[in-house]
Design an enzyme around this catalytic site. Structure first.
Site, PDB file in Angstrom:
ATOM      1  N   ASP A 153      36.933  39.192  34.699  1.00  0.00           N
ATOM      2  CA  ASP A 153      35.938  38.218  35.161  1.00  0.00           C
ATOM      3  C   ASP A 153      36.699  37.014  34.829  1.00  0.00           C
ATOM      4  O   ASP A 153      37.443  36.895  33.931  1.00  0.00           O
ATOM      5  CB  ASP A 153      34.598  38.288  34.468  1.00  0.00           C
ATOM      6  CG  ASP A 153      33.757  37.231  34.778  1.00  0.00           C
ATOM      7  OD1 ASP A 153      33.338  37.036  35.837  1.00  0.00           O
ATOM      8  OD2 ASP A 153      33.271  36.580  33.539  1.00  0.00           O
ATOM      9  N   ASP A 209      27.900  40.627  34.037  1.00  0.00           N
ATOM     10  CA  ASP A 209      29.279  41.667  34.332  1.00  0.00           C
ATOM     11  C   ASP A 209      28.670  43.024  33.609  1.00  0.00           C
ATOM     12  O   ASP A 209      29.315  43.829  33.624  1.00  0.00           O
ATOM     13  CB  ASP A 209      30.091  41.136  33.095  1.00  0.00           C
ATOM     14  CG  ASP A 209      30.684  39.834  33.531  1.00  0.00           C
ATOM     15  OD1 ASP A 209      30.755  39.564  34.762  1.00  0.00           O
ATOM     16  OD2 ASP A 209      31.151  38.886  32.637  1.00  0.00           O
TER      17      ASP A 209
END
Length: 828
Positions: free
Chosen positions: A519, A722
């Site tokens: 990420d 996430d």
């Protein structure tokens, strides 16, 4: 295998017809003997053959009929006494897994603990005492979280381990006190054929001296063996008991039949067996010391300020909200927030980072870290089992209580190992009686280089000699210890370096990872963006642009919005009140400011509102090429300008990505940023593959696409959005500075925020799995070579026992050698 009965709680049934549908589907299932569904109780009672079906398959059948199954899971851990080898742990584990209401059980011979996930409505904690007892062993204690995570719990466990080592040492030396005289007495007879003072006294002496080693110091071996057999199982102690028992019986038998006296040999076997036990207990203690070391780091007392006075209290008495005084050089008693003073803190126990970090008022501090040079006051925020240290201990214990997939193969072999050896031993004895000449030929060939081989002895004596060797050489301990000891050491090293392995499976999966997906925000970058550029339209100004944009973004919790708000405050620009705030997921925000509808966000947001952005296109391209996130702002349908925000890279992102490539891994990045900005950041840090403009709910799909393209992947992330993607990835790696939900969704948690921890995780996983493979290889190789040699009568029973003990010790020692591996990033 006997039929198993389970109870399933069925949800979503609305009538008796629903119950009949579920019942019919279950009764049709393979392996199901009988299924009854009670609509009123909303429960299904199923009897099935566990060889042909399982609880998971039955749940899947219920779900396929359109109904749900309510699974209430509770986890409990407990100590188990009396286990001596992997066959013991396999027997207990099998009994637990067969019990109704148990979702899964794991018994670890290395830690001598059982961990069970079960349905509390079907079983109570104390039911496990009976299950373990019926398996032939004793449940010693339940691991109470609060006690276990306290200093008192640590001391109890430490003293228990010390007691075991001390007891093993006492038995070892007690046995050798009688075995050494036996060995000295046997030397003249072995080398010169002289039985001093005569053969009768010599034979009686061997019997008398062998009794204490076998039946006093080695008594537990025979008791455990009897207990195992009486409960329908067989373990290593059964092999040792049979081997030493058979050898001892030859002592009295020598007075009635022409046979060699192996009574003295039986004592020597037991001496080496108990010596191996002592060394193994000591080595296991070293392997499992990670948790104790962590627990011992905690402070024992705290100085709290009560009514203006300093008062020293036990750490257990500290409550959330208490103000603690921490002087230079002292440990911070528990997790908290600095309310007065500033200092530098040594956080190496948590992060593995040796350099102290600066901490000031408002900063959070971790319990058990060391205050270096300032006098500070800390408000306690978490105590007891909620502290960071306790959570780390819990995660390490969870890792040590899990299994690596490769262990399943070893477990299957362990389950049938001892019965197979007993069959081989019986066949060895019979074969020697049927084909003595063939075996003797091998003996004559080996006699020149193996001094203990005497093919001239009687056939029965040689048959007993070979059978005893087979019984004592074969041991499943090395197989049982191969994986858990390496996992224990690996998880402990990880904890010391700020890498928490939550699931053992991740260690094996990590070796197959082809690509690591990152990420962007908070992972590759610091996650604290700042306003870098303000480009106002002709009808506006930079201050007006920032004021309206910041006013709208004040209603948002997005990091980019917070950066704009901080930028306005830094420039002392007043933020206006807003009405009708609305967040458009993945596109931006809008609200009413002083009667105007203000929009802040992406091109898509403006296009949907019918606002022309062409006049700023060149500026947008330039900013995006500079790896800046450019946000458009408009009021009442007219452009106000562009606000550019940049999120600085973490200091080690470039070096970490480069080292991961040296380790043979490809890298990818998932971000909600536009393609141009994402590619600019990727170029800067050296990322191979970019997936941009991904909405939060689209991350899972993108991870699936990357899996189909690259195969096995690991994902590193830190945010709430996430969590699903971390779960979808083959290995989820959470940055510990992120949210709790991301950490809970991960397989590996990194305490430090920098990417060097990713490298440590990769290196540690590879090194740990390498040790597991080495251990399993030597455990298998040793048995494959040693058993045939013993069958041929070429292995002296005493040497066989020495080799057997050495195999277990070598496996544990090899696991401990993992500490020598360099798991740090090369640039650290």
């Amino acid at each position: 295998m006997a039929d198993k009965k389970i109870t399933l709680k069925i949800t979503d049934m609305s009538c008796a017809s629903c119950a009949q549908t579920v019942e019919k589907a279950l009764n049709k299932a393979v392996g199901v003997k009988e299924a009854q569904v009670n609509f009123a109780a909303e429960k299904a009672y199923v009897t099935f053959n566990p060889d042909k079906s399982s609880r998971e398959k039955l749940i899947e059948i219920v779900k396929n009929t359109g109904y749900g199954v309510k699974e209430e899971k509770t986890k409990v851990s407990f100590g188990i006494d009396g286990m001596t080898c992997a066959s013991c742990s396999a027997a207990v584990e099998k009994a637990l897994n067969k019990s109704e209401g148990v979702y899964g059980a794991n018994v670890n011979i290395a830690t001598e603990k059982g961990t069970v996930e079960y349905d509390p409505e079907v079983l109570s904690k104390n039911d496990f005492r009976e299950i373990v007892k019926n398996s032939g062993y004793e449940l010693s204690r339940f691991e109470d979280e609060e006690a276990e995570n306290s200093a008192e719990g640590a001391e109890d466990e430490l003293s228990d381990d010390m007691r075991k080592v001390k007891e093993a040492k006492k038995k070892m030396w007690g046995t050798w006190a009688f075995t050494i005289p036996i060995m000295l007495w046997m030397i003249p007879e072995m080398f010169f054929g002289v039985a001093w003072p005569n053969m009768t006294i010599f034979n009686l002496g061997m019997i008398v001296l062998a009794i204490p080693p076998l039946f006093i110091f080695g008594r537990k071996t025979f008791v455990t063996a009897y207990r195992a057999v009486s409960h329908g199982s067989a373990n290593m102690d059964v092999l040792i008991a049979m081997g030493t028992g058979a050898a001892f019986i030859t002592g009295p038998a020598v007075f009635f039949t022409p046979i060699a006296n192996y009574a003295g040999v039986s004592a020597m076997i037991m001496a080496f067996h108990l010596t191996g036990r002592y060394i193994e207990e000591t080595a296991k203690g070293r392997a499992s010391q990670a948790i104790r070391k962590l627990l011992e780091l905690g402070a024992k007392t705290a100085t709290i300020i009560e009514k203006g006075e300093e008062k020293e209290v036990a750490i257990e008495d500290v409550q959330p909200g208490d103000i603690m005084l921490v002087k230079p050089g002292e440990k911070i008693p528990t997790d908290g927030e600095i309310v007065e003073g500033k200092t530098s803190v040594d956080e190496s126990m948590a992060t593995g980072e040796s350099m102290p970090v600066e901490r000031k008022v408002g900063d959070e501090v971790i319990g058990a870290t060391v205050n270096q040079n300032g006098l500070i006051k800390v408000k306690a925020t978490k105590v007891g089992k909620d502290t960071f240290l306790s959570q780390v201990v819990k995660m390490v214990e969870e890792a040590q209580g899990t299994k690596v997939p490769i262990q399943e193969f070893a477990d299957k072999i362990t389950g049938i190992f001892v019965p197979t050896v007993l069959i081989i031993a019986a066949l060895t004895f019979v074969s020697w009686l049927i084909f003595p000449d063939a075996f003797r030929e091998v003996g004559f060939w080996a006699q020149s280089f193996l001094p203990w081989v005497s093919p001239e002895l009687g056939t029965v004596t040689l048959a007993i000699f070979a059978t005893i060797a087979v019984l004592v050489i074969a041991c499943p301990c090395a197989l049982g210890l191969a994986t858990p000891t390496a996992l224990m050491v690996g998880s402990g090293i990880g904890a010391e370096n700020g890498v928490l392995i939550r699931k053992g499976e991740a260690i094996q999966t990590m070796k197959d990872v082809h690509t690591i997906v990152f990420d962007k925000t908070g992972t590759i970058t610091k996650g604290k963006p700042e306003v870098t550029d303000l480009i106002a339209a002709e009808n506006s100004s930079q201050n007006k642009l920032l004021q309206l944009a910041a006013s709208v973004e004040a209603g948002s919790e997005h990091p980019l919005g917070e950066a704009i708000v901080r930028g306005a405050k830094d420039r002392e620009i007043n933020i206006k009140e807003i009405k009708n705030f609305n967040s458009v997921i993945g596109k931006g925000v809008k609200a009413e400011v002083e009667g105007k509808e203000v929009l802040v966000g992406s091109r898509k947001l403006m296009e949907e509102a019918g606002i022309d952005t062409n006049s700023f296109e060149e500026d947008l391209k330039r900013l995006e090429n500079e790896a800046k996130t450019a946000m458009l702002a408009a009021a009442d349908g007219k452009m106000l300008g562009v606000v550019a925000v940049a999120d600085a890279l973490k200091e080690d992102s470039i070096k970490a990505i480069a080292e991961l490539k040296k380790l043979g891994l490809k890298t990818a990045m998932i971000t909600g940023d536009n393609q141009r900005t994402a590619e600019a950041i990727a170029r800067e840090v050296g990322i191979d593959h970019v997936v941009a403009e991904v909405l939060p709910d689209g991350k899972v799909d993108k991870v699936k696409e990357l899996q189909s393209k690259f195969g096995v992947i690991a994902m590193v992330g830190d945010g709430i959005n996430d969590a699903p993607a971390l779960t979808q990835a083959n290995v989820g790696i959470a940055i510990g500075t992120g949210t709790d939900i991301a950490i809970e969704s991960s397989d590996i948690t990194l305490v430090r925020g920098d990417l060097s921890s990713v490298i440590t995780a990769v290196k540690l996983s590879r090194a740990t799995f390498k040790k597991i493979k080495q251990n399993l290889f030597w455990a298998f190789f040793y048995n494959l070579i040693a058993i045939p040699v013993a069958i041929l009568g070429l292995l002296h029973p005493v040497i066989a026992e020495m080799a057997m003990a050495t195999s277990s010790i070598s496996v544990v020692t090899n696991a401990n050698l993992l500490r020598r591996e360099n798991v740090q990033a090369d640039y650290k």
